[in-house]
Motif scaffolding. Structure first.
Motif, PDB file in Angstrom:
ATOM      1  N   LYS A  42       0.797  -1.281   0.157  1.00 19.60           N
ATOM      2  CA  LYS A  42       0.079   0.110   0.072  1.00 19.60           C
ATOM      3  C   LYS A  42       0.846   1.290  -0.046  1.00 19.60           C
ATOM      4  CE  LYS A  42      -3.691   2.092   2.716  1.00 19.60           C
ATOM      5  NZ  LYS A  42      -4.320   1.975   4.169  1.00 19.60           N
ATOM      6  N   LYS A  81       3.698   0.885  -3.484  1.00 23.41           N
ATOM      7  CA  LYS A  81       3.484   0.457  -4.736  1.00 23.41           C
ATOM      8  C   LYS A  81       3.291   1.871  -5.734  1.00 23.41           C
ATOM      9  CE  LYS A  81       0.956  -2.398  -7.755  1.00 23.41           C
ATOM     10  NZ  LYS A  81      -0.138  -3.277  -7.984  1.00 23.41           N
ATOM     11  N   PRO A  82       2.495   2.921  -5.065  1.00 25.19           N
ATOM     12  CA  PRO A  82       2.407   4.022  -5.826  1.00 25.19           C
ATOM     13  C   PRO A  82       3.753   4.497  -6.105  1.00 25.19           C
ATOM     14  CG  PRO A  82       1.031   4.039  -4.049  1.00 25.19           C
ATOM     15  CD  PRO A  82       1.901   2.811  -3.838  1.00 25.19           C
ATOM     16  N   LYS A  83       4.530   4.658  -5.139  1.00 30.44           N
ATOM     17  CA  LYS A  83       5.871   5.394  -5.476  1.00 30.44           C
ATOM     18  C   LYS A  83       6.840   4.411  -6.392  1.00 30.44           C
ATOM     19  CE  LYS A  83       6.836   6.924  -0.814  1.00 30.44           C
ATOM     20  NZ  LYS A  83       7.699   6.790   0.371  1.00 30.44           N
ATOM     21  N   SER A  94       5.539   2.398  -8.788  1.00 23.86           N
ATOM     22  CA  SER A  94       4.649   2.864 -10.047  1.00 23.86           C
ATOM     23  C   SER A  94       5.209   4.184 -10.646  1.00 23.86           C
ATOM     24  CB  SER A  94       3.055   2.543  -9.976  1.00 23.86           C
ATOM     25  OG  SER A  94       2.485   3.090 -10.806  1.00 23.86           O
ATOM     26  N   SER A  95       5.125   5.241  -9.826  1.00 24.31           N
ATOM     27  CA  SER A  95       5.292   6.362 -10.445  1.00 24.31           C
ATOM     28  C   SER A  95       6.775   6.580 -10.737  1.00 24.31           C
ATOM     29  CB  SER A  95       5.028   7.637  -9.376  1.00 24.31           C
ATOM     30  OG  SER A  95       5.755   7.809  -8.608  1.00 24.31           O
ATOM     31  N   CYS A 141       5.438  -3.859  -8.810  1.00 22.61           N
ATOM     32  CA  CYS A 141       4.825  -3.591 -10.126  1.00 22.61           C
ATOM     33  C   CYS A 141       5.398  -4.555 -11.048  1.00 22.61           C
ATOM     34  CB  CYS A 141       5.107  -2.168 -10.421  1.00 22.61           C
ATOM     35  SG  CYS A 141       4.504  -1.067  -9.193  1.00 22.61           S
ATOM     36  N   GLU A 167       3.675  -2.169 -16.189  1.00 24.30           N
ATOM     37  CA  GLU A 167       2.963  -1.289 -15.243  1.00 24.30           C
ATOM     38  C   GLU A 167       3.120   0.267 -15.459  1.00 24.30           C
ATOM     39  OE1 GLU A 167       0.575  -2.278 -11.435  1.00 24.30           O
ATOM     40  OE2 GLU A 167       1.618  -3.963 -12.050  1.00 24.30           O
ATOM     41  N   GLU A 216       2.832   9.656   6.220  1.00 23.46           N
ATOM     42  CA  GLU A 216       2.624   8.458   5.110  1.00 23.46           C
ATOM     43  C   GLU A 216       2.198   7.110   6.049  1.00 23.46           C
ATOM     44  OE1 GLU A 216       5.347   8.303   1.450  1.00 23.46           O
ATOM     45  OE2 GLU A 216       6.213   9.189   3.024  1.00 23.46           O
ATOM     46  N   THR A 240      -1.109   4.750   5.894  1.00 22.83           N
ATOM     47  CA  THR A 240      -1.024   3.550   5.515  1.00 22.83           C
ATOM     48  C   THR A 240      -1.611   2.790   6.385  1.00 22.83           C
ATOM     49  OG1 THR A 240       1.003   3.932   4.356  1.00 22.83           O
ATOM     50  CG2 THR A 240       0.508   1.437   4.682  1.00 22.83           C
TER      51      THR A 240
END
Lengths: 170, 248, 170
Positions: free
Chosen positions: A78, A81-83, A85-86, B137, B141, C25, C29
């Motif tokens: 959680k 992953k966003p980190k 992915s970006s 990822c 992705e 953060e 989370t």
């Protein structure tokens, strides 16, 4: 040094190393026998079982390592992953931008511009068919040259590569 | 007076002054300016004799000290009221500004010492290398949704800008339209048409940049020189007609 | 989730990250308030004091991170021979001290306090990412303003800038 301090030292060593560390190496560093290291390992393993601990110690082959407990995986995913992915998207976008305006270009040249390894980004761009290989540079090592695909030009609404050159010089 | 300390050891004139003040156990609020000035200047002389580069800041301080010294030697302006005179002599102490600056400097010198200690402690503790989380990822992705060509271009420009800032050198962009390439290109077009071609037609294929127009023109001149084509113009500023030699 | 499990989750997150992670953060989370995170932090800090622990938890700015305890330095050094980064010069430390407490500040203001040119010191601090430029002063010449970075607190292992005052006053 008593057992408790040895356990502290082992934890510190395993923490700093991202990789598993050989039991013999630990024993040598702490000036103790391998048996004592194993003794510590067994006690530590028990200690880490506490709910308040997020990490655990495990043995792979003749090596020890620390890792996160699997039950906390969902939080890690959680949060990170966003980190990831970006970061991935940014790397892919930057790499594609460089190829678009500098094609044909070798991997080394791209890395020289971005300052980081682009292997993964190139792979994912190739998988998405946005770039492809186009021959090799006539230089030592004959490195592969990358260009954008027609699909890529199409995606960005470009008719031909000339249009890219046209915009670049503006 | 033992002055066998190197100037390098001091971070500036304030630092040197502090060294002298501490060495002589001087009360900073009542500095014997004549004595301090003498010591300070003697120090600079010794440094000069050793032919070290004397930073101008040290000389500026010397002149400041001399200035304060002379001000203190001059009789103070007498006021009528004794009370006023007393009050004024406190405020108008020529040493006042220097003392304030010294105290201010000392504050940060002390903080720097704390920082140095903290830095030393930190050099003994270690972080863990961040774990490789790319497994979270899949490679595919990443998303280009909503990314336009303009975004791509500004991304490219900002990478170049960052790179220039990092390396402080300018990239030498390779010539996008080498003349020799253009010569071949134009000649091939003429070969396929096998008839007269207008210069404007050579440019028609896509929108061209000024540079490409110029290079195309140079290619024509080059081909003319190579005796491969014939170029003519009915009137000045008319379109140039290009004809391949030996063609039909 | 009870406090003990939350502590486990925080340890797992910080272990994975390596770098400091924002308290906000972590709170987001784990779906808890920042106060609860701080509460966990305080208990964890105590727990880590045990001799059998080789790592400790610390706060830098509004972030938490795990680090090894300094008393195990010799073993880590022996085993990994880590590159110890060069220490800051006295000039750089004095310049940084001024920026810390006077930020945002211009170069001229720093030079006025130190009595010497600080160009070199500023450059090395910027290269080490301990300070950065933050806009310009609205005055003639529009001089650049300098501030310290988040990395700066991390570099010195400071919870906040005030902590320095605490030591200075001792």
């Amino acid at each position: 040094m008593d057992l408790r301090k040895l356990m502290g030292a082992i934890e510190a060593i395993l923490f700093v190393s991202g990789e598993p560390v050989g039991i013999d190496e630990i024993a040598k560093t702490l000036n103790i026998s391998k048996e004592v290291v194993l003794n510590c390992f067994n006690i530590m393993k028990k200690d880490y079982e506490s709910d308040s601990r997020g990490i655990m110690i495990s043995m792979v082959g003749e090596k020890l390592l620390l890792k996160t407990k699997p039950n906390f995986f969902s939080y890690i995913e959680k949060l990170f992953k966003p980190k990831v992915s970006s970061q991935l998207s940014k790397a892919a976008l930057e790499t594609l931008a460089i190829i678009m305006f500098k094609q044909p270009i070798t991997r080394t040249e791209i890395e020289d511009i971005r300052g980081v390894n682009v292997e993964k980004a190139l792979k994912s761009l190739q998988e998405k068919k946005l770039i492809c290989e186009k021959g090799r540079l006539q230089s030592p090592g004959r490195p592969i040259l990358f260009i954008t695909t027609d699909e890529c030009l199409d995606y960005f609404g470009l008719e031909s590569i000339d249009e890219v050159n046209f915009y670049r010089d503006k | 007076m033992a002055l066998n300390v190197k100037l390098d050891a001091f971070e500036g004139p304030f630092d040197l002054l502090f060294h002298l003040i501490e060495k002589n156990q001087i009360d900073i609020y009542d500095i014997p300016i004549a004595e301090l000035t003498e010591q300070y200047i003697a120090y600079l002389y010794e440094i000069e004799e050793k032919q070290l580069d004397l930073a101008s800041e040290f000389l500026v301080m010397a002149s400041t000290l001399l200035c304060i010294k002379s001000q203190m030697l001059l009789p103070q302006k007498k006021d009528n009221s004794v009370q006023l005179e007393l009050a004024a002599s406190e405020d108008d102490d020529p040493r006042g500004e220097l003392v304030n600056k010294l105290i201010e400097y000392k504050k940060y010198k002390d903080i720097a010492a704390v920082l140095q200690l903290k830095e030393k402690n930190q050099s003994k503790v270690f972080k863990r290398p961040p774990q490789d989380l790319s497994y979270l990822c899949n490679n595919e992705e990443f998303s280009l949704t909503g990314v336009t060509f303009a975004d791509l271009k500004s991304c490219y420009l900002s990478i170049l800008k960052k790179k220039n800032r990092d390396k402080r050198i300018h990239p030498v962009s390779k010539d996008p339209f080498p003349l020799i390439k253009k010569v071949r290109e134009v000649y091939n077009i003429l070969l396929t048409y096998k008839k007269n071609v207008y210069f404007s037609q050579l440019l028609k294929k896509t929108r061209k940049t000024k540079l490409e127009i110029i290079v195309t023109f140079l290619a024509i001149l080059e081909l003319e020189k190579m005796n491969k084509i014939l170029a003519s113009q009915e009137r000045p500023f008319e379109d140039i007609i290009v004809e391949i030699k030996g063609g039909s």
